[in-house]
Write an enzyme that holds these catalytic residues in place. Structure first.
Site, mmCIF file in Angstrom:
data_model
loop_
_atom_site.group_PDB
_atom_site.id
_atom_site.type_symbol
_atom_site.label_atom_id
_atom_site.label_comp_id
_atom_site.label_asym_id
_atom_site.label_seq_id
_atom_site.Cartn_x
_atom_site.Cartn_y
_atom_site.Cartn_z
ATOM 1 C CG ASP A 140 -1.848 -1.130 1.334
ATOM 2 O OD1 ASP A 140 -2.073 -1.794 0.297
ATOM 3 O OD2 ASP A 140 -2.374 -1.377 2.426
ATOM 4 C CG ASP A 142 0.509 3.061 4.613
ATOM 5 O OD1 ASP A 142 -0.716 2.890 4.683
ATOM 6 O OD2 ASP A 142 1.325 2.124 4.568
#
Length: 212
Positions: A140, A142
């Site tokens: 991901d 972030d």
């Protein structure tokens, strides 16, 4: 160095990695050699000027460990905002192959144009700050946005649009003077969110107000 100068998600390097490893019960992967290179992540927790709540991370998601760091052990600090300003994703050898870094290169100009006070956290922040590559194609992205007052409508729309990125999951945490919340949750609920505070998580309708 005191806890008043450090914020959650700041990365800190140890002044004496062997000494820290010697006096703490650490998992096998958190060796003195690893800690001499890998920064620790400041956690949100109760603290004093003498002790800093930190998290250790290794090369995989399973390698995480919470600890307390004597303030005298802090040799160097890099903030998420510094990582964003340095823009080292442009020079990363796998910048075109990692969706998180491709997305970062795409959204950085949007965040700058929106005058967001933003930074990079998570695996991307760790990788860019210390050069130890813990990213993989499924990582991901972030991000941290710091906002002393409620987000202006235009900025809120810009940030919310990033959550719909089709190439990679982008998670945005918004830090207020009283804690931090996930923007994705606030978009979903239209208001009420779980606010992470130094005293633990609380449900909040207005994250920019003191919590009862």
């Amino acid at each position: 160095m005191t806890t008043s100068t450090l914020l959650p998600h700041d990365l800190v390097w140890l002044a004496d990695a062997p000494g820290f490893a010697r006096v703490n019960a650490l998992p096998e992967w958190a060796s003195a050699a690893w800690l001499a290179c890998a920064p620790l992540v400041v956690r949100r927790d109760g603290a004093s000027d003498a002790r800093i709540p930190v998290g250790l991370r290794g090369t995989t998601r399973a390698q995480r460990h919470a600890a307390w760091l004597p303030a005298a052990q802090v040799a160097r600090v890099v903030t998420p905002g510094t990582i964003a300003r340095q823009a080292r994703w442009r020079d990363h050898p796998r910048h075109a192959a990692l969706p998180a870094l491709v997305a970062l290169a795409r959204v950085a100009p949007l965040l700058d144009a929106a005058q967001a006070n933003w930074g990079v956290t998570g695996g991307a922040g760790f990788t860019l700050a210390c050069g130890i590559d813990v990213l993989h194609p499924g990582s991901d992205l972030d991000l941290l946005v710091t906002a002393a007052t409620p987000l202006p409508a235009e900025l809120a729309r810009t940030l919310a649009a990033l959550l719909d990125d089709a190439q990679v999951r982008i998670d945005i945490q918004v830090a207020t003077p009283f804690g931090a919340f996930a923007l994705r949750e606030r978009v979903r609920t239209g208001g009420r969110v779980l606010l992470k505070t130094v005293n633990g998580p609380v449900m909040s309708q207005d994250p920019w107000q003191p919590q009862p």
